[in-house]
Scaffold this active site. Structure first.
Site, PDB file in Angstrom:
ATOM      1  N   HIS A 102      44.368  38.820  39.462  1.00  0.00           N
ATOM      2  CA  HIS A 102      45.392  39.755  39.942  1.00  0.00           C
ATOM      3  C   HIS A 102      45.198  41.125  39.288  1.00  0.00           C
ATOM      4  O   HIS A 102      45.227  42.155  39.982  1.00  0.00           O
ATOM      5  CB  HIS A 102      46.780  39.222  39.629  1.00  0.00           C
ATOM      6  CG  HIS A 102      47.884  40.186  39.920  1.00  0.00           C
ATOM      7  ND1 HIS A 102      48.492  40.277  41.157  1.00  0.00           N
ATOM      8  CD2 HIS A 102      48.485  41.134  39.145  1.00  0.00           C
ATOM      9  CE1 HIS A 102      49.419  41.231  41.129  1.00  0.00           C
ATOM     10  NE2 HIS A 102      49.431  41.767  39.917  1.00  0.00           N
ATOM     11  N   GLU A 103      45.008  41.139  37.972  1.00  0.00           N
ATOM     12  CA  GLU A 103      44.803  42.407  37.275  1.00  0.00           C
ATOM     13  C   GLU A 103      43.494  43.060  37.701  1.00  0.00           C
ATOM     14  O   GLU A 103      43.410  44.290  37.824  1.00  0.00           O
ATOM     15  CB  GLU A 103      44.837  42.203  35.763  1.00  0.00           C
ATOM     16  CG  GLU A 103      46.155  41.645  35.227  1.00  0.00           C
ATOM     17  CD  GLU A 103      47.370  42.437  35.671  1.00  0.00           C
ATOM     18  OE1 GLU A 103      47.250  43.657  35.907  1.00  0.00           O
ATOM     19  OE2 GLU A 103      48.454  41.832  35.797  1.00  0.00           O
ATOM     20  N   HIS A 106      43.964  45.051  40.751  1.00  0.00           N
ATOM     21  CA  HIS A 106      44.442  46.419  40.539  1.00  0.00           C
ATOM     22  C   HIS A 106      43.274  47.366  40.249  1.00  0.00           C
ATOM     23  O   HIS A 106      43.277  48.524  40.679  1.00  0.00           O
ATOM     24  CB  HIS A 106      45.428  46.461  39.365  1.00  0.00           C
ATOM     25  CG  HIS A 106      46.780  45.926  39.692  1.00  0.00           C
ATOM     26  ND1 HIS A 106      47.500  46.341  40.800  1.00  0.00           N
ATOM     27  CD2 HIS A 106      47.558  45.009  39.061  1.00  0.00           C
ATOM     28  CE1 HIS A 106      48.667  45.703  40.826  1.00  0.00           C
ATOM     29  NE2 HIS A 106      48.723  44.889  39.788  1.00  0.00           N
ATOM     30  N   HIS A 110      42.231  50.737  42.319  1.00  0.00           N
ATOM     31  CA  HIS A 110      41.969  52.029  41.680  1.00  0.00           C
ATOM     32  C   HIS A 110      40.610  52.573  42.099  1.00  0.00           C
ATOM     33  O   HIS A 110      40.479  53.751  42.451  1.00  0.00           O
ATOM     34  CB  HIS A 110      42.042  51.866  40.162  1.00  0.00           C
ATOM     35  CG  HIS A 110      41.905  53.145  39.417  1.00  0.00           C
ATOM     36  ND1 HIS A 110      41.297  53.233  38.186  1.00  0.00           N
ATOM     37  CD2 HIS A 110      42.284  54.424  39.725  1.00  0.00           C
ATOM     38  CE1 HIS A 110      41.320  54.481  37.767  1.00  0.00           C
ATOM     39  NE2 HIS A 110      41.906  55.226  38.683  1.00  0.00           N
TER      40      HIS A 110
END
Length: 231
Positions: A102-103, A106, A110
């Site tokens: 999940h991270e 991100h 980006h």
């Protein structure tokens, strides 16, 4: 006095929101705890899962580091770092793989210039100010009968609600990216995959609760101000 009474009366608006938020927090902690005890068959750690997801998306300039705490994982776009808690970084659990991916999702947002993430990052400074000063300014403005202070407080706190609203697609999209990679590249399979999905779904509910809380607080302020104006 009318505004003072209205402030406490409208507090009832927050009760169902508080109950929902508490439920979401309990659910995410239980889900994470349950699937932190389920080891994945590949023996993949959270850090390895995040790294593989980044490589699959052609991202080589993002660091992965360990931090303290539990459920403190986040992506730092300024320093291009995926910060994984000690319960995720070295763990080979189903929950660790889900959270780490999940991270990493991100980080992909980006790198690819995902618009909602850009907007969310842009409103963060005003959100921080609004979370501290929005409600106090509005309340002080009501007691001083100062419309400029009241509306300044409302505008500042509206930024908090806007931030929470924009956060939803950002978080949902990161989880979608994570689950597609986990499934498509066989990081986890069968019940392992379902476990990771449950962890991420429970985590997503906390962001829904945060938005509900922000909107309820904003509604509460509007009702108090309207009651004060009528009085």
């Amino acid at each position: 006095m009318g505004s003072y009474f209205a402030y406490y009366l409208t507090g009832f608006i927050m009760i169902p929101v508080f109950i929902f938020a508490t439920y979401c927090q309990i659910k995410v902690k239980r889900s994470f705890s349950k699937y932190s005890n389920v080891r994945n068959r590949r023996g993949m750690t959270g850090a390895q899962a995040a790294y593989e997801l980044l490589i699959l998306n052609g991202i080589t300039d993002v660091k992965i580091k360990k931090i303290g705490g539990t459920l403190t994982d986040y992506y730092d776009p300024k320093n291009k770092e995926i910060c994984l808690s000690q319960d995720v970084f070295d763990s080979t659990s189903v929950a660790a793989v889900g959270v780490a991916c999940h991270e990493a999702g991100h980080a992909c947002q980006h790198a690819q210039g995902y618009a909602p993430l850009k907007i969310r990052n842009a409103v963060i400074p005003m959100t921080r100010i609004g979370s501290y000063l929005g409600v106090p300014l509005a309340i002080i403005g009501m007691f001083l009968y100062s419309n400029p202070l009241i509306y300044a407080g409302l505008i500042l706190y509206s930024a908090v609600a806007l931030f929470q609203l924009i956060t939803l697609p950002v978080e949902f999209n990161a989880s979608k990216r994570a689950l597609q990679t986990i499934d498509g590249n066989h990081f986890l399979e069968g019940e392992e995959y379902n476990g990771a999905k449950k962890v991420l779904t429970a985590a997503a509910l906390t962001y829904v609760a945060a938005l509900a809380s922000a909107l309820a607080t904003l509604l509460r302020l509007f009702l108090i101000i309207n009651r004060g104006n009528r009085n």
